[in-house]
Design a protein around this motif. Structure first.
Motif, PDB file in Angstrom:
ATOM      1  N   LEU A 144      38.179 -24.116  16.553  1.00 50.48           N
ATOM      2  CA  LEU A 144      39.360 -24.822  16.094  1.00 50.48           C
ATOM      3  C   LEU A 144      40.603 -24.068  16.216  1.00 50.48           C
ATOM      4  N   TRP A 145      40.620 -22.799  16.811  1.00 48.81           N
ATOM      5  CA  TRP A 145      41.575 -21.707  16.571  1.00 48.81           C
ATOM      6  C   TRP A 145      42.463 -22.166  17.672  1.00 48.81           C
ATOM      7  N   GLU A 147      42.258 -25.105  19.015  1.00 48.64           N
ATOM      8  CA  GLU A 147      42.344 -26.982  19.034  1.00 48.64           C
ATOM      9  C   GLU A 147      41.797 -27.634  20.074  1.00 48.64           C
ATOM     10  N   PRO A 150      37.280 -31.299  17.293  1.00 54.00           N
ATOM     11  CA  PRO A 150      38.332 -31.843  16.495  1.00 54.00           C
ATOM     12  C   PRO A 150      38.338 -32.227  15.198  1.00 54.00           C
ATOM     13  N   THR A 151      40.623 -32.202  15.165  1.00 57.56           N
ATOM     14  CA  THR A 151      40.305 -31.727  13.658  1.00 57.56           C
ATOM     15  C   THR A 151      40.878 -33.580  12.627  1.00 57.56           C
ATOM     16  N   GLU A 152      40.635 -34.363  13.308  1.00 60.86           N
ATOM     17  CA  GLU A 152      40.868 -36.195  12.610  1.00 60.86           C
ATOM     18  C   GLU A 152      39.590 -36.274  11.612  1.00 60.86           C
ATOM     19  N   GLU A 156      39.511 -28.923   8.738  1.00 61.23           N
ATOM     20  CA  GLU A 156      39.163 -27.510   9.914  1.00 61.23           C
ATOM     21  C   GLU A 156      38.579 -26.904   8.532  1.00 61.23           C
TER      22      GLU A 156
END
Length: 190
Positions: A144-145, A147, A150-152, A156
């Motif tokens: 997450l940090w 990137e 995937p955050t779609e 998060e």
């Protein structure tokens, strides 16, 4: 300041050598299966038990039979061993009170629970499991940090919630399994 006979200062609690010695005595006490079975039966019954009933159950567990299937010779062999060896040993350790035919746990018996954490041979130790779970959590957080995760599809906060839920569910399962595997909890000793 108080000192020992060799002039060294004393501390408020037991020394490391004393602690190791006490732990060694406890492990020696619990190293015998008949003594563990005795503790299991007494915890399960939660009150005074008779030597005869104890001997029947210990013999049944050792021979993997039902109590009704135990012969008088099998019962007598265990009875004699308990009466002459194991119960006096447990009594000297102040774990039970034994008056020739009746056995009852003392308050000190509860202190043995920490030494009786039973882990089935085919399971992963919980420390290793939590270390692996922490590694998974660290990989997710690092992703997450950086990137790369995937955050779609999953935001998060969703990833963080997933890691939290994994730890929470694991902790609940751990507590349930630990309680179930304690001596005195099941019909047969774990």
């Amino acid at each position: 300041m108080a000192t020992t006979s060799d002039g060294k200062p004393t501390t408020g609690g037991p020394t490391t050598d004393e602690s190791r010695s006490q732990q060694g005595e406890i492990f020696d006490l619990l190293s015998n299966q008949r003594r563990r079975y005795t503790l299991h039966y007494c915890k399960r019954e939660d009150g005074p038990v008779t030597l005869g009933d104890l001997a029947e159950h210990v013999a049944a567990w050792e021979l993997e039979k039902e109590v009704e299937e135990i012969t008088s010779a099998e019962r007598k062999r265990v009875y004699t061993s308990l009466q002459q060896t194991h119960l006096p040993t447990l009594e000297r350790a102040d774990v039970i009170e034994f008056d020739d035919r009746t056995i009852e746990l003392t308050d000190e018996a509860a202190e043995l629970d920490v030494y009786l954490d039973i882990v089935p041979g085919d399971s992963v130790p919980w420390g290793v499991y939590y270390l692996g779970l922490s590694a998974v959590g660290a990989i997710v957080m690092a992703g997450l940090w950086l990137e790369v995760v995937p955050t779609e599809p999953i935001p998060e906060l969703g990833w963080a919630t997933l890691v939290f839920v994994l730890f929470a569910v694991s902790a609940v399962v751990h507590v349930i399994q630990t309680r179930r595997m304690r001596l005195g909890e099941l019909e047969r000793p774990p």
